[in-house]
Design a protein around this motif. Sequence first.
Motif, short mmCIF file in Angstrom:
data_model
loop_
_atom_site.label_atom_id
_atom_site.label_comp_id
_atom_site.label_asym_id
_atom_site.label_seq_id
_atom_site.Cartn_x
_atom_site.Cartn_y
_atom_site.Cartn_z
N ILE A 156 0.84 -1.21 0.00
CA ILE A 156 0.00 0.00 0.00
C ILE A 156 0.86 1.25 0.00
O ILE A 156 0.63 2.20 -0.76
CB ILE A 156 -0.94 -0.01 1.21
N VAL A 304 -3.07 -0.03 6.05
CA VAL A 304 -4.38 0.11 5.39
C VAL A 304 -5.04 1.42 5.80
O VAL A 304 -5.58 2.15 4.96
CB VAL A 304 -5.29 -1.08 5.73
N LEU A 305 -4.97 1.77 7.08
CA LEU A 305 -5.55 3.02 7.56
C LEU A 305 -4.84 4.23 6.93
O LEU A 305 -5.49 5.21 6.53
CB LEU A 305 -5.47 3.09 9.08
N GLY A 307 -3.27 4.18 4.06
CA GLY A 307 -3.68 4.19 2.65
C GLY A 307 -5.05 4.80 2.45
O GLY A 307 -5.27 5.57 1.51
N LEU A 308 -5.99 4.48 3.34
CA LEU A 308 -7.34 5.06 3.24
C LEU A 308 -7.31 6.56 3.47
O LEU A 308 -8.02 7.32 2.80
CB LEU A 308 -8.27 4.38 4.25
N LEU A 311 -5.91 8.11 0.36
CA LEU A 311 -6.91 8.01 -0.71
C LEU A 311 -7.99 9.07 -0.52
O LEU A 311 -8.40 9.72 -1.50
CB LEU A 311 -7.52 6.61 -0.71
N TRP A 312 -8.45 9.25 0.70
CA TRP A 312 -9.47 10.25 0.97
C TRP A 312 -8.97 11.66 0.67
O TRP A 312 -9.69 12.49 0.11
CB TRP A 312 -9.89 10.15 2.45
#
Length: 484
Positions: A156, A304-305, A307-308, A311-312
């Motif tokens: 990620i 993952v957090l 990456g989110l 992304l946001w």
Amino acid sequence: MDVSTLTTWAGATDYDLARQVLQRGVAAVYAIAFLSTLAQFPALLGEHGLLPVPRYMRLRYAQQQPIVWRWIPYTDRRLRMLAGAGVVLALSVVAGLPQLGPAWVPAVVFLLMWLGYMSIVDVGQTFYGFGWESLLLEAGFTVAFLGSDDVAPSVIVLFAIRWLVFRLEFGAGMIKMRGDASWRDLTALYYHHETQPMPNPMSRTAHLLPKPVHRFETLGSHVVQLVVPFFLFAPQPVASIAAALVVITQLWLVVSGNFAWLNVLTMLLAFAAIDDRAFGAVIPAVDAAAGPTATPVWFVVLTVLVGLLLLWLSWSPAKNLVSKRQLMNASFNRWHLVNAYGAFGSVTQQRSEVIVEGTEAEVPQEGDWVPYEFKGKPGDPRRRPRQFAPYHLRLDWLMWFLALGADDGWFRVFVVRLLEADRPTLRLLRVDPFDGRRPRWIRARMFLYRFATREERRATGLYWVRQEQFTLVRPTGMAPQRER
């Protein structure tokens, strides 16, 4: 079933060498940035600087930034402590020490550097108003989550870094196509090497290349910035080839100009798309054996957090890339994450230089004036430009913008500091013609500069040919002190 087997997808076992380059390289750039701050910040922005931070911190906007000076009043001593700590942290990563610990240790070190340098950039005003400041901040935050030597690099995070390189390259390409017509008709590099902010020793050689070569340079720039970035997300070996093209073009920019750490940092970030097999194919002596395979569940959840979050935050920058009113070097949040990038949307076709002069004569004649010489910017026509990048000479860069008409009020204060023979200010210069004494008068004149042709260079020994345009600042002196 072992829960860790469900997280193997998140580990890029064949990017261990890329991680080494990314972590150590980005940390090395942070070290340079903090050292630059130690050497220049107090004179430019300190308590007695040209644009003092204590005055800036009285603004409501400054008080809303997530910086240390909101809670701890600024002093030059505290600034030096902050920058000195940043140097130590950065060099520890270059030496590989945090990488020997658990995966969270490099993250903590990088996040401390990110927060520390953000506290410098956000009060740096015009002297820190460059795109590569936000680039370094975003790079430091993202690279923070690549993990330590005990875990596999995060897929990620590697793709987040590729997304950063994509925005950097594609954004620069689009700003050029939307901006100056000389980029579209392939003539931009007829001028760029000569008129760029701070030429280096090879800039004149690059400028004197035949015009067909310049057109090929421009076309190559468009291909690498507008087409190649999409292939950074392709399977291997295509992604490695795309990254190599980015590195090669950035190397040419390093050879032909002084753009602080912009080009070096771009090259380092491009390694996020180069796998260990590509390293081994190019450099057989490099051990391209598989790296660590461990992918702890907590580390996967963390990445993952992250990456989110990235992304946001990408929505506004992604829209900006396709906008007709594309912003260049803009941040969409106060944390300098997922920024918009771009450079040289327009190309100056003539080079103007501000030459600052002083005299000790009470009633000066023309022959009494002597110039102050800067470290990087052109001055003495016989002096060959020097190489300073990836170090950033902030005053010299602002002198280039001053010649284009940009001034946030710092230059008037600079003239006063020269009249005072202020030692911190004089240390920013290469030559003080008065050896620390106070001049009676200061003036500034504007000149047109161009590189000497080969024939002119052989005949005169000049690197630059210049012609006076006008007086920018008339002779200015200190007001006489009133007797008590």
